[in-house]
Scaffold this motif. Structure first.
Motif, short mmCIF file in Angstrom:
data_model
loop_
_atom_site.label_atom_id
_atom_site.label_comp_id
_atom_site.label_asym_id
_atom_site.label_seq_id
_atom_site.Cartn_x
_atom_site.Cartn_y
_atom_site.Cartn_z
N SER A 54 0.82 -1.20 0.00
CA SER A 54 0.00 0.00 0.00
C SER A 54 0.86 1.26 0.00
O SER A 54 1.88 1.33 0.70
N SER A 56 0.13 3.93 1.32
CA SER A 56 0.00 4.60 2.61
C SER A 56 1.04 4.13 3.61
O SER A 56 1.16 4.68 4.70
N GLN A 62 -2.98 -3.03 -1.82
CA GLN A 62 -4.00 -2.13 -2.35
C GLN A 62 -4.67 -2.66 -3.60
O GLN A 62 -5.60 -2.03 -4.11
N GLY A 252 -6.97 -1.80 -10.25
CA GLY A 252 -5.54 -1.57 -10.03
C GLY A 252 -4.71 -1.99 -11.22
O GLY A 252 -5.08 -2.91 -11.97
N ASN A 278 -4.07 3.03 -8.86
CA ASN A 278 -5.35 2.56 -8.34
C ASN A 278 -6.47 3.50 -8.76
O ASN A 278 -6.28 4.71 -8.88
N GLN A 280 -10.54 3.69 -7.46
CA GLN A 280 -11.50 3.07 -6.56
C GLN A 280 -12.74 3.95 -6.37
O GLN A 280 -12.96 4.53 -5.31
#
Length: 300
Positions: A54, A56, A62, A252, A278, A280
């Motif tokens: 990820s 983050s 992710q 993704g 990504n 989403q």
């Protein structure tokens, strides 16, 4: 015996701040904390040695990966090398590489409601009907509540081989899954039961080119899209009608390039790069338009 011991502590001043500590009984101690609904992750996920976790930085992933694109999975439980900053598990997923032999594989499994037995007794049906909204029950007095899989299948495909013998090879993979199921406790105004329908498609491709007898160039692409056509909240505690849910996609893309060259029996040069993108969105159901909800005059 158990491989992990967990301790849960609740902060009384802030009920949403729950801390879970898990100590794994491996040669090295791993601790994972969950605070205020957020995981402070310690794991690392790699594809061919490149971090695809990820963005983050929480140690999660992710996108969903196509399991058919990998030929092996290496993981370390401790004592990881210097390029890894975390102390948890390190998962390295090694992709397939094409050869001069054309080959492939295929798998499929599935089920539907015709392969399930109705184990709802009359007494249990009475209890379940007590939780059905009167509007839904009036529209469908013969409602048969229950959790049932309407459709489920899992398909996988792999093809690998040469484009130019001894020079250029390819690998292609595909995975497609579908799950439609009824959810107990959620009903529509017309008396039908809420259908939780989901689909996920992943596919990947890899090209490998021999620049010489000691050097190769690789390019890998992965696409993943998980669609939840009626995305709601917690499926165990929340109850919804179909129009109140969202249409969600988890799309993704992964692009990776790699160049390797053997300099000697003791030295190899490896240059690689990875990009993850990504998308989403989560939007209302298309049948929900302006003024779909009638409010009382005092709230309008």
């Amino acid at each position: 015996g158990p491989i992990a011991e967990a301790k849960v502590t609740q902060r009384f001043r802030n009920p949403s701040a729950t801390k879970i500590e898990a100590v794994y009984l491996f040669p090295h101690v791993i601790e994972m904390n969950y605070q205020a609904g957020r995981r402070l992750g310690v794991n690392v996920y790699l594809i061919d040695g490149m971090n695809i976790g990820s963005v983050s930085g929480d140690g999660g992933i992710q996108i969903y990966y196509d399991p058919f694109m990998f030929e092996q999975l290496n993981y370390q439980t401790g004592g990881v090398t210097a390029e890894t900053s975390r102390g948890g598990f390190v998962y390295n997923m090694v992709t397939q590489t094409g050869t001069n032999k054309l080959k492939g594989s295929f798998m499929f499994n599935g089920s539907n409601d015709n392969l399930q037995f109705n184990n709802i007794s009359p007494a249990l049906r009475t209890q379940l009907l007590a939780g059905v909204p009167p509007l839904a029950l009036a529209a469908n007095p013969n409602l048969q509540p229950g959790s049932k899989i309407l459709r489920m299948h899992d398909l996988g495909l792999t093809v690998t081989g040469p484009i130019i013998a001894d020079k250029l090879w390819f690998v292609g993979t595909l995975k497609r899954t579908r799950l439609d199921q009824l959810r107990v406790g959620s009903y529509n105004p017309d008396g039908t039961q809420f259908v939780d329908d989901n689909k996920m498609v992943t596919y990947s491709g890899k090209l490998s080119y021999a620049l010489g007898s000691s050097s190769q160039l690789h390019y890998t692409y992965l696409y993943s899209n998980k669609q939840r056509f009626h995305r709601s909240g917690n499926s165990l505690t929340d109850f919804w009608e179909s129009a109140s849910t969202h249409l969600q996609e988890l799309e993704g893309h992964v692009n990776q390039g790699r160049w390797t060259k053997t300099l000697s029996t003791k030295m190899v040069v490896d240059v690689s790069g990875s990009n993850i993108k990504n998308y989403q969105p989560q939007v209302p159901r298309p049948e929900v338009v302006a003024l779909s909800i009638d409010l009382p005059p005092e709230q309008a």
